[in-house]
Design a protein around this motif. Structure first.
Motif, short mmCIF file in Angstrom:
data_model
loop_
_atom_site.label_atom_id
_atom_site.label_comp_id
_atom_site.label_asym_id
_atom_site.label_seq_id
_atom_site.Cartn_x
_atom_site.Cartn_y
_atom_site.Cartn_z
N GLU A 62 9.16 -33.63 -9.41
CA GLU A 62 8.86 -32.89 -8.20
C GLU A 62 10.38 -32.06 -7.74
O GLU A 62 9.89 -31.40 -6.91
N ALA A 63 11.12 -32.65 -8.38
CA ALA A 63 12.69 -31.84 -7.92
C ALA A 63 12.72 -30.50 -8.50
O ALA A 63 13.64 -29.75 -8.17
N ALA A 78 5.06 -30.31 -15.99
CA ALA A 78 4.51 -31.31 -16.79
C ALA A 78 3.92 -30.99 -18.15
O ALA A 78 3.48 -31.76 -19.22
N GLU A 79 3.61 -29.55 -18.48
CA GLU A 79 3.18 -29.17 -19.74
C GLU A 79 4.27 -28.71 -20.86
O GLU A 79 4.11 -28.21 -21.66
N LEU A 80 5.53 -28.99 -20.36
CA LEU A 80 6.76 -28.33 -21.29
C LEU A 80 6.77 -28.88 -22.61
O LEU A 80 7.29 -28.04 -23.44
N ALA A 81 6.20 -30.13 -22.76
CA ALA A 81 6.45 -30.59 -24.16
C ALA A 81 5.67 -29.61 -25.17
O ALA A 81 6.03 -29.76 -26.36
N GLY A 132 11.55 -35.57 -26.90
CA GLY A 132 10.00 -35.97 -26.92
C GLY A 132 9.32 -35.27 -25.41
O GLY A 132 8.27 -35.43 -25.66
N ASP A 133 10.15 -35.16 -24.71
CA ASP A 133 9.55 -34.52 -23.31
C ASP A 133 10.84 -33.96 -22.65
O ASP A 133 11.79 -34.74 -22.18
N PRO A 134 10.67 -32.65 -22.28
CA PRO A 134 12.08 -31.98 -21.75
C PRO A 134 12.45 -32.78 -20.43
O PRO A 134 13.54 -32.24 -19.90
N ILE A 135 11.39 -33.41 -19.66
CA ILE A 135 11.84 -33.79 -18.45
C ILE A 135 12.64 -35.06 -18.90
O ILE A 135 13.65 -35.60 -17.86
N ALA A 136 12.70 -35.78 -19.95
CA ALA A 136 13.62 -36.84 -20.18
C ALA A 136 15.11 -36.61 -20.02
O ALA A 136 15.54 -37.59 -19.24
#
Length: 255
Positions: free
Chosen positions: A123-124, A171-174, A197-201
């Motif tokens: 969200e940020a 949400a679709e960056l992976a 595993g997930d660029p948000i991580a």
């Protein structure tokens, strides 16, 4: 720790790398390494330099294998270290530069750990950009372990970022693929999944790690979550491109 912070700051000016800190500080801890990094941050800010954002490093298996570590780290960069598309960047300001293709997240709201969730991090994010990190080492011959690179601001040299956001949702960056090209030749590639595993991580990890120290990620800051692939060295006369396929690309030139 002041001595070693000053030696690293001096290396920016003299372009003379120093011996690995792990060989100079007996049983050097990660906390000591971050204390040396923080000393440099505050010293540089005291001269008027303005923090532009943060970087997470060593998030891909490729980079961890390349540098012989098994966990991420973080560093910082100032506004005067950020370049735009087609920038001509002087190699003489670095010691031994390499480049990495990355996402660049611009935040629209503050993230304050230590309990930031993935949903809050998503969200940020206001927008996602193509980015290239120029990494450099003030440690001789890139002879680094985790404590060395952490003390040396996670080996950050400079940042290049696109001017137009990528047409993607966070949400679709992976699933997004990117390649690193030097003078048009592919040197590496990977998908966002290679970034922890997930660029948000990495963003969540960074917000919570800094949050434990009472530091927040601010609205408007640029955050680089880590590389898609291993770094490639560059010299004057070469160009580097982060190619995101149909989504676009970012190219910089070294002079």
């Amino acid at each position: 720790m002041v001595r070693f912070g000053e030696e690293l700051l001096s290396a920016y000016e003299t372009k003379e790398a120093i011996d690995p800190l792990r060989d100079q500080i007996p049983n050097m801890s990660l906390a000591e390494a971050y204390a040396i990094q923080e000393y440099q941050l505050h010293k540089q800010q005291s001269t008027g330099r303005v923090l532009a954002g943060r970087k997470v490093g060593l998030t891909s298996l490729a980079m961890q294998q390349q540098l012989g570590v098994d966990e991420p780290d973080f560093g910082y960069f100032f506004k005067d270290m950020v370049y735009g598309p087609d920038a001509e960047i002087a190699t003489e300001q670095f010691i031994s530069p390499k480049v990495e293709p990355e996402f660049g997240f611009v935040l629209k709201s503050e993230l304050r750990g230590p309990n930031v969730t993935r949903e809050e991090a998503l969200e940020a994010i206001e927008a996602v950009y193509a980015a290239i990190e120029i990494i450099d080492s003030r440690i001789k011959n890139w002879d680094i372990k985790l404590v060395d690179t952490v003390a040396d601001n996670a080996s950050c040299g400079a940042i290049a970022v696109g001017s137009t956001p990528l047409d993607v949702t966070p949400a679709e960056l992976a699933d997004i693929q990117a390649s690193l090209l030097i003078n048009g030749e592919v040197k590496g590639s990977g998908t966002g999944e290679a970034v922890m595993g997930d660029p948000i991580a990495p963003l969540v990890w960074l917000a919570n790690t800094l949050g434990n120290e009472g530091v927040a990620l601010g609205a408007g800051q640029l955050i680089l979550p880590g590389s898609f692939c291993g770094a490639a060295p560059v010299v004057a006369g070469e160009s580097a491109t982060a190619d995101f396929g149909d989504l676009g690309s970012l190219t910089i030139k070294f002079v």
